[in-house]
Design an enzyme around this catalytic site. Structure first.
Site, PDB file in Angstrom:
ATOM      1  N   ASP A 170       0.856  -1.291   0.068  1.00  0.00           N
ATOM      2  CA  ASP A 170       0.026   0.075  -0.067  1.00  0.00           C
ATOM      3  C   ASP A 170       0.906   1.145   0.121  1.00  0.00           C
ATOM      4  O   ASP A 170       2.127   1.310   0.285  1.00  0.00           O
ATOM      5  CB  ASP A 170      -0.848  -0.076   1.083  1.00  0.00           C
ATOM      6  CG  ASP A 170      -2.232   0.841   0.848  1.00  0.00           C
ATOM      7  OD1 ASP A 170      -2.204   1.440  -0.101  1.00  0.00           O
ATOM      8  OD2 ASP A 170      -3.126   0.360   1.890  1.00  0.00           O
ATOM      9  N   ASP A 231     -10.598   2.894  -3.604  1.00  0.00           N
ATOM     10  CA  ASP A 231     -11.000   1.396  -3.108  1.00  0.00           C
ATOM     11  C   ASP A 231     -12.498   1.228  -3.509  1.00  0.00           C
ATOM     12  O   ASP A 231     -13.542   2.057  -3.429  1.00  0.00           O
ATOM     13  CB  ASP A 231     -11.073   1.763  -1.441  1.00  0.00           C
ATOM     14  CG  ASP A 231      -9.726   1.915  -1.120  1.00  0.00           C
ATOM     15  OD1 ASP A 231      -8.569   1.927  -1.707  1.00  0.00           O
ATOM     16  OD2 ASP A 231      -9.549   1.813   0.284  1.00  0.00           O
TER      17      ASP A 231
HETATM   18  C1  GLA Z   1      -6.202   1.383   1.285  1.00  0.00           C
HETATM   19  C2  GLA Z   1      -6.182   0.391   0.266  1.00  0.00           C
HETATM   20  C3  GLA Z   1      -7.222  -0.647   0.333  1.00  0.00           C
HETATM   21  C4  GLA Z   1      -6.867  -1.420   2.033  1.00  0.00           C
HETATM   22  C5  GLA Z   1      -6.692  -0.400   3.132  1.00  0.00           C
HETATM   23  C6  GLA Z   1      -6.085  -0.868   4.070  1.00  0.00           C
HETATM   24  O1  GLA Z   1      -7.201   2.043   1.463  1.00  0.00           O
HETATM   25  O2  GLA Z   1      -6.478   1.081  -0.951  1.00  0.00           O
HETATM   26  O3  GLA Z   1      -7.248  -1.756  -0.500  1.00  0.00           O
HETATM   27  O4  GLA Z   1      -5.657  -2.029   1.654  1.00  0.00           O
HETATM   28  O5  GLA Z   1      -5.741   0.630   2.592  1.00  0.00           O
HETATM   29  O6  GLA Z   1      -6.087  -0.166   5.314  1.00  0.00           O
END
Ligand code: GLA
Length: 420
Positions: A170, A231
């Protein structure tokens, strides 16, 4: 966006200068080619459905724990997921203890993962599956657990020692765009140096986007797949936004995808709460057309037979996993209908017709067969099979004829065109 605006950029850049030398010299020698993800990765990833649930007292079945992953591993085998191709069982954020150990290594939360990650990896491997894990290029993960900045080699080695098979890396809490790019590159090489085959899943372009255009040649060189957009949520709004972003940006992203490197529009949320049946069909059909990683985030202990059948649909998975490895694109939008196509091996094509209209009933849409696949998909004729919403063998179509489709509101008809 999650890059911090405070600017200890200098610290990061200085910290990376010696590292930069290392990877540029390696880069000069040979291209990264880890031999993995020759077709889009398939598996399960906990984030969308289970998020950062730490409360194993109140919610023992939904908290991020060893038990959750062991149960999913068992079901992936017993309920046909593994046979359908879903292989990687992936842990997302919130698996870690709040601090590194005395040797600076990441460690799993001792209450929630009492036997540690290596034990879980062994268990997952004993089921014939692979284990994915999560870390972050910056100082902390998005949920505030220890980040990998300053520890890339240590963390890559720790994951390799544990027997991890995929890393989702990430991009939260990174101090500058330079350190973000350098960190993503460095980790790719660090994983490679461990000698273990570890799929490398990046979010690099997503975090870069607010600052400048991603260089996809670079990204594809270092990552097996990469998130470009926000997301996914368990909502139709979210799926629509991902598809709209993809059509708007397809000129830049479609051609960079191929065996070993894929655009990642995020998890499949089929089998959860937010999508109607037709919307679930749309997600499955378009993720197949887009050659997207198929990482489900749902509860395999409670999933409807209908959602399960859709996710395990062999014909649709075959489109997603087609060995030619070319991503599809939207080539026509008119009257609230979108037509997408994807070239497949053996001169076959997949075609998806989406009905974007969310009022009224099913609509008919007619396509000149001659307009599909740059005019060659059905030249001089082809056999057309509807794969979704249900399988229907439509039969032989000559180049000169018209194909009539019927699509439900917010739904999609997925077709396959073969020469014999
Ligand atoms: C980000 C990523 C997600 C997930 C969250 C976890 O938002 O884009 O896919 O992994 O972090 O905290």
């Amino acid at each position: 966006m999650k890059l911090l605006s405070r600017d200890p950029r200098l610290i990061c850049e200085l910290a990376f200068r010696p590292l930069a030398l290392v990877f540029w010299s390696i880069l000069g020698a040979k291209a990264l080619n880890n031999g993995l993800a020759r077709t889009p990765t398939m598996g399960w990833l906990h984030w969308e459905r289970f998020m950062c649930n730490l409360d194993c007292q109140e919610e023992p079945d939904a908290c991020i724990s060893e038990q959750l992953f062991m149960q999913m591993a068992e079901l992936m085998v017993s309920d046909g997921w593994k046979d359908a191709g879903y292989e990687y069982l992936c842990i997302d954020d919130c698996w870690m203890a709040p601090e590194r150990d005395s040797k600076g290594r990441l460690q799993a939360d001792p209450q929630r993962f009492p036997n540690g990650i290596q034990h879980l990896a062994n268990y997952v491997h004993s089921k014939g599956l692979k284990l994915g894990i999560y870390a972050d290029v910056g100082n902390k993960t998005c949920a505030g657990f220890p980040g990998s900045f300053g520890y890339y080699d240590t963390d890559a080695q720790t994951f390799a020692d544990w027997g991890v098979d995929l890393l989702k890396f990430d991009g939260c809490h990174c101090d500058s765009v330079t350190s973000l790019a350098d960190g993503y590159k460095y980790m790719s090489l660090a994983l490679n140096r461990t000698g273990r085959s570890i799929v490398y899943s990046c979010e690099w372009p997503l975090y870069l986007k607010p600052f400048h255009k991603p260089n996809y040649t670079d990204i594809q060189y270092y990552c097996n797949h990469w998130r470009n957009f926000d997301d996914v949520y368990d909502s139709w709004e979210s799926i629509k936004n991902i598809l709209a972003w993809t059509t708007t940006n397809q000129k830049e992203i479609v051609d960079v995808a191929g065996p070993g490197g894929w655009n990642d529009p995020d998890m499949l949320v089929i089998g959860n709460f937010g999508l109607s049946w037709d919307q679930q069909v749309t997600q499955m059909a378009l993720w197949a057309i887009m050659a997207a990683p198929l990482l489900m985030s749902n509860d395999l202990r409670q999933i409807s037979p209908q959602a399960k059948a859709l996710l395990q649909n062999k014909d649709v998975i075959a489109v997603n996993q087609d060995p030619l490895g070319k991503q599809g694109y939207c080539f026509r939008k008119e009257n609230n209908i979108e037509v997408w196509e994807r070239p497949l091996s053996n001169l076959a094509w997949a075609v998806a017709v989406r009905n974007l209209q969310e009022i009224g009933g099913p609509r008919f849409y007619s396509i000149q067969v001659a307009s599909l696949g740059h005019g060659i998909a059905c030249h001089p004729g082809c056999i057309i099979t509807q794969l979704l919403p249900e399988k229907v063998k439509l039969g032989f179509y000559e180049w000169t004829v018209t194909l009539k489709t019927r699509i439900n509101p917010s739904g999609t008809v997925l077709l396959r065109l073969d020469h014999n």
